[in-house]
Design an enzyme around this catalytic site. Structure first.
Site, PDB file in Angstrom:
ATOM      1  N   ARG A  40     -14.644  18.173  -2.603  1.00 49.00           N
ATOM      2  CA  ARG A  40     -14.065  19.377  -3.199  1.00 49.00           C
ATOM      3  C   ARG A  40     -13.733  19.144  -4.680  1.00 49.00           C
ATOM      4  NH1 ARG A  40      -7.828  19.216  -0.862  1.00 49.00           N
ATOM      5  NH2 ARG A  40      -7.078  17.776  -2.446  1.00 49.00           N
ATOM      6  N   LYS A  84      -3.608  20.337   5.098  1.00 47.29           N
ATOM      7  CA  LYS A  84      -2.240  20.886   5.213  1.00 47.29           C
ATOM      8  C   LYS A  84      -2.120  22.262   4.554  1.00 47.29           C
ATOM      9  CE  LYS A  84      -0.037  17.812   2.820  1.00 47.29           C
ATOM     10  NZ  LYS A  84      -0.838  16.746   2.262  1.00 47.29           N
ATOM     11  N   ARG A 141      -3.715   7.829  -4.410  1.00 47.18           N
ATOM     12  CA  ARG A 141      -2.925   8.812  -3.634  1.00 47.18           C
ATOM     13  C   ARG A 141      -2.845   8.412  -2.158  1.00 47.18           C
ATOM     14  NH1 ARG A 141      -6.150  13.889  -5.163  1.00 47.18           N
ATOM     15  NH2 ARG A 141      -5.048  14.908  -3.453  1.00 47.18           N
TER      16      ARG A 141
HETATM   17  P1  ADP Z   1      -2.244  16.231  -1.654  1.00 41.81           P
HETATM   18  O1  ADP Z   1      -1.615  16.319  -0.307  1.00 41.81           O
HETATM   19  O2  ADP Z   1      -3.698  16.560  -1.672  1.00 41.81           O
HETATM   20  O3  ADP Z   1      -1.943  14.960  -2.395  1.00 41.81           O
HETATM   21  P2  ADP Z   1      -0.261  17.979  -2.958  1.00 41.81           P
HETATM   22  O4  ADP Z   1      -0.632  19.269  -3.564  1.00 41.81           O
HETATM   23  O5  ADP Z   1       0.684  17.994  -1.811  1.00 41.81           O
HETATM   24  O6  ADP Z   1      -1.678  17.390  -2.566  1.00 41.81           O
HETATM   25  O7  ADP Z   1       0.342  16.993  -4.079  1.00 41.81           O
HETATM   26  C1  ADP Z   1      -0.315  16.722  -5.291  1.00 41.81           C
HETATM   27  C2  ADP Z   1       0.512  15.757  -6.129  1.00 41.81           C
HETATM   28  O8  ADP Z   1       1.759  16.378  -6.498  1.00 41.81           O
HETATM   29  C3  ADP Z   1       0.921  14.450  -5.445  1.00 41.81           C
HETATM   30  O9  ADP Z   1      -0.072  13.455  -5.562  1.00 41.81           O
HETATM   31  C4  ADP Z   1       2.212  14.090  -6.196  1.00 41.81           C
HETATM   32  O10 ADP Z   1       1.915  13.493  -7.450  1.00 41.81           O
HETATM   33  C5  ADP Z   1       2.838  15.447  -6.483  1.00 41.81           C
HETATM   34  N1  ADP Z   1       3.796  15.821  -5.405  1.00 41.81           N
HETATM   35  C6  ADP Z   1       3.666  16.873  -4.550  1.00 41.81           C
HETATM   36  N2  ADP Z   1       4.696  16.924  -3.684  1.00 41.81           N
HETATM   37  C7  ADP Z   1       5.502  15.877  -3.982  1.00 41.81           C
HETATM   38  C8  ADP Z   1       6.696  15.356  -3.448  1.00 41.81           C
HETATM   39  N3  ADP Z   1       7.302  15.939  -2.390  1.00 41.81           N
HETATM   40  N4  ADP Z   1       7.232  14.245  -3.998  1.00 41.81           N
HETATM   41  C9  ADP Z   1       6.660  13.650  -5.051  1.00 41.81           C
HETATM   42  N5  ADP Z   1       5.517  14.063  -5.609  1.00 41.81           N
HETATM   43  C10 ADP Z   1       4.927  15.163  -5.097  1.00 41.81           C
END
Ligand code: ADP
Length: 200
Positions: free
Chosen positions: A128, A14, A145
């Protein structure tokens, strides 16, 4: 305004695709993950709070996410559009986003889902992990996750399908190929809007 949600599990690419979309369509990139990582790096109170959840592979609570998202989005309401990356991740967040955008008369146009098989996601993230420097890229946390994604985020698929906004793209291909398919989905949307305006 062109408002797009880029949707998909951790490791689906993404972030990479968002960066390209932003450049091509001149959108504002709102990544809640990047936002929290920046705050964690600076060790701000928000960063410290977010870390409690992120390092466990859990979602940051909706009220915190929404407060931060609103404050960043409201500074750019006059932009050509937004790409939401990693947000919304729960039904509560999706409903709040719809409300915020409806109030401003700028709804979500498209939800583009990048689909990647579970095994490949593990391979990519653990691969990664060594150089990402991300504290949440260890095997145990990645499991969590992905589970959180399936339990809390996947219900959004039917939420946006019902709104007729959901487009699914095969993410098991080269980044350029995935990007071309995303552009096709966006351009098809933009063309259909043009036709509707002509009829109007
Ligand atoms: P990925 O898609 O690899 O999990 P992100 O960078 O989108 O990576 O998110 C990393 C972490 O940040 C998530 O596992 C969560 O803990 C937190 N996070 C990100 N966006 C949100 C959201 N919209 N709501 C709740 N937690 C979030």
């Amino acid at each position: 305004m062109l408002n797009i949600i880029i949707f998909g599990p951790p490791g689906s690419g993404k972030g990479t695709q968002s960066a390209r979309i932003v450049e091509k369509y001149d959108l504002i990139h709102l990544s809640t993950g990047d936002l929290f990582r920046e705050e964690m790096e600076k060790n701000t109170p928000l960063g410290q709070e977010a870390r409690k959840y992120i390092d466990k592979g859990l979602l940051v609570p909706d009220d915190i996410v929404l407060r931060e998202l609103y404050s960043r989005a409201s500074a750019h309401m006059d932009s050509p559009g937004f790409i939401f990356d990693g947000f919304p991740r729960t039904i509560v967040q999706a409903e709040a986003l719809d409300q915020m955008l409806d109030k401003n008369g700028i709804p979500i146009c498209l939800v583009i889902a990048v689909e990647v098989e579970r095994n490949e996601l593990f391979k990519r993230i653990l691969g990664r992990g060594e150089d990402s420097g991300r504290s949440d890229d260890s095997e145990k946390i990645v499991h969590r996750r992905l589970q959180v994604y399936e339990d809390q985020t996947m219900p959004l698929i039917s939420y946006y399908r019902e709104q007729g906004k959901f487009v699914s793209i095969n993410g098991m291909a080269h980044v350029d190929e995935v990007f071309n398919k995303i552009c096709l989905a966006i351009d098809t949307y933009l063309e259909s809007e043009k036709v509707i305006h002509q009829i109007d």
